[in-house]
Design a protein around this motif. Structure first.
Motif, PDB file in Angstrom:
ATOM      1  N   GLU A  92       0.819  -1.208   0.000  1.00 30.96           N
ATOM      2  CA  GLU A  92       0.000   0.000   0.000  1.00 30.96           C
ATOM      3  C   GLU A  92       0.861   1.269   0.000  1.00 30.96           C
ATOM      4  O   GLU A  92       0.534   2.253  -0.651  1.00 30.96           O
ATOM      5  N   LYS A  93       1.977   1.233   0.734  1.00 33.87           N
ATOM      6  CA  LYS A  93       2.847   2.415   0.816  1.00 33.87           C
ATOM      7  C   LYS A  93       3.844   2.480  -0.350  1.00 33.87           C
ATOM      8  O   LYS A  93       4.529   3.490  -0.514  1.00 33.87           O
ATOM      9  N   LYS A  94       3.916   1.373  -1.118  1.00 38.13           N
ATOM     10  CA  LYS A  94       4.862   1.303  -2.247  1.00 38.13           C
ATOM     11  C   LYS A  94       6.282   1.647  -1.790  1.00 38.13           C
ATOM     12  O   LYS A  94       7.014   2.408  -2.446  1.00 38.13           O
ATOM     13  N   MET A  95       6.659   1.068  -0.655  1.00 35.37           N
ATOM     14  CA  MET A  95       7.979   1.311  -0.075  1.00 35.37           C
ATOM     15  C   MET A  95       8.592  -0.003   0.382  1.00 35.37           C
ATOM     16  O   MET A  95       7.879  -0.878   0.874  1.00 35.37           O
ATOM     17  N   PRO A  96       9.908  -0.168   0.224  1.00 34.88           N
ATOM     18  CA  PRO A  96      10.545  -1.384   0.745  1.00 34.88           C
ATOM     19  C   PRO A  96      10.540  -1.384   2.270  1.00 34.88           C
ATOM     20  O   PRO A  96      10.456  -0.313   2.907  1.00 34.88           O
TER      21      PRO A  96
END
Length: 451
Positions: free
Chosen positions: A357-361
């Motif tokens: 959802e946050k499009k973050m590693p």
């Protein structure tokens, strides 16, 4: 805690401190106790799960024999996870549940975890009654006869329904995500892969070949280095390691760095806060959570509750105060909206939700937390209360706390299961931690408390 049952059930070496006779008697009492007030013709029902230890089959049969001899019915989930037993108990209206597992312990240990009709750990009052029966302090219980004798029922369908429930909690497909799973040769050995495959992940699974003696052996959440190596070698996006009964989860980020329970609490706590869903603006931790977690929560404006060590106490705080998330550094994470106990696979699903959802590693999500070096040493003592309450020991602890100020902390507590005092210091460097831990231990020894 009682004579046999600790904070996480009756645990010990199979056929040494935990025997088939114990298991049979636990089954006898459970079957009788939950069945004695049933209306005519209605039977008590108990659901049983087990992990992959060789002795788990032995204890399953002994418990089933006791339950059915008392006139109750035993429903067998077979090899499954502790949280699945909790789920099935509360959704399928069982009187109670039993999980046969010693969690992260070696294969030759085993345990009996008791779960009430709400899917929670059994209350102390009932456990004390079971212990009285184990010690022969109550009259022998009546045996069921003829048509009143109970039966065993294959209930693999309950485990399958739980798998479906986990899959339903995912908010997005895992397509194009490369995920490593370390199943600890335990309860998650089929379940975890089935869930992640169904959600579209490309899964890389290790330690999913249980043979009855290799559960937790150099693998799983207590030996995270195997998963770290897999994530780095295969260039995976993320990895998850479970313990023997899969109620814990420790993650590994895309760089191969460990993301323990404290970091998981931070990542999901921040996610809830950002979405306006962190009820009471509070995350529940134990006193063993890292000082760095609290500093990060302070920075983010998130409140926290500190309980005694044990997921039992974390859950009590959550229920009593209506909090949404809590857990331990060891990877027991409780999401009260979805479960009544720590659930390793559920934890993995919720972490995947944040990453997608946050499009973050994961490494980026955990970066605000600076984990402080920690040194924990145990001292065997003659009397835990006398050692802990000694004025000179208390003075040495207060002196260390004053020296640390806002740059660290000291915690001295009694072990719940051993004649041991645990001295823990967190500070800016390993050397400072060692120095102050040794200072306090020296006073404990000088005062004659150490064995």
């Amino acid at each position: 805690m009682g004579k046999y049952f600790g904070t996480d059930g009756f645990r010990g070496e199979a056929n040494v401190s935990l025997t088939v006779d114990h298991a049979y008697k636990v089954g006898r009492f459970i079957g009788w106790y939950y069945g004695k007030d049933k209306p005519e013709g209605e039977k008590c029902t108990v659901v049983i799960g087990k992990d992959t230890r060789r002795s788990s089959y032995m204890f399953e049969y002994a418990l089933s024999a006791g339950i059915t001899a008392s006139g109750a019915d035993a429903y067998l989930l077979h090899v499954t996870t502790t949280p699945s037993v909790s789920y099935v108990v509360r959704t399928d209206d069982f009187d109670c549940g039993i999980m046969i597992s010693a969690s992260h312990n070696p294969f030759y240990d085993n345990g009996i975890k008791l779960i009430n009709g709400k899917g929670e750990k059994m209350d102390e009052e009932t456990i004390l009654k079971i212990e009285e029966y184990l010690d022969g302090d109550v009259p022998e219980l009546p045996l069921a006869t003829r048509g009143d004798i109970g039966r065993t029922v294959d209930y693999a369908a309950g485990r399958n329904r739980y798998t479906g429930y986990l899959i339903s909690l995912a908010t997005r497909s895992y397509k194009n995500m490369r995920v490593g799973l370390d199943c600890a040769n335990g309860s998650a050995w089929m379940l975890a892969k089935n869930v992640f495959d169904a959600l579209g992940a490309k899964t890389y699974v290790i330690n999913n070949s249980p043979d009855g003696t290799n559960i937790n052996m150099d693998c799983g959440s207590t030996h995270i280095e195997k998963l770290q190596a897999l994530v780095k070698a295969e260039h995976l996006d993320i990895g998850f390691a479970f313990d023997g009964d899969a109620d814990r989860c420790i993650a590994v980020d895309e760089n191969g760095d460990v993301v323990n329970g404290d970091l998981i609490l931070y990542v999901y706590g921040m996610y809830l806060k950002d979405r306006g869903k962190l009820i009471n603006n509070t995350v529940v931790t134990t006193v063993m959570s890292n000082f760095g977690l609290y500093k990060a929560f302070d920075e983010a404006g998130i409140d926290y509750d500190k309980t005694k060590v044990g997921d039992k106490y974390v859950y009590e705080s959550m229920v009593n105060n209506g909090h949404r998330i809590g857990g331990e550094q060891s990877g027991h994470i409780i999401f009260s909206k979805y479960a009544t106990t720590g659930d390793g696979i559920l934890t993995a699903i919720k972490l995947m939700e944040v990453v997608i959802e946050k499009k973050m590693p994961l490494s980026k999500l955990t970066s605000p937390v600076v984990i402080y070096p920690q040194v924990l040493k145990n001292v065997r003592v003659h009397s835990k209360p006398e050692a802990q309450n000694d004025p000179d020991v208390k003075a040495s602890v207060e002196a260390v706390a004053k020296k640390l100020g806002d740059d660290g902390r000291i915690l001295v507590r009694e072990s719940g299961t051993e004649p041991v005092i645990r001295v823990m210091v967190e500070a800016g460097t390993q050397e400072i931690c060692e120095k102050y831990v040794d200072e306090v231990i020296a006073v404990i020894k000088e005062k004659g408390h150490a064995v």
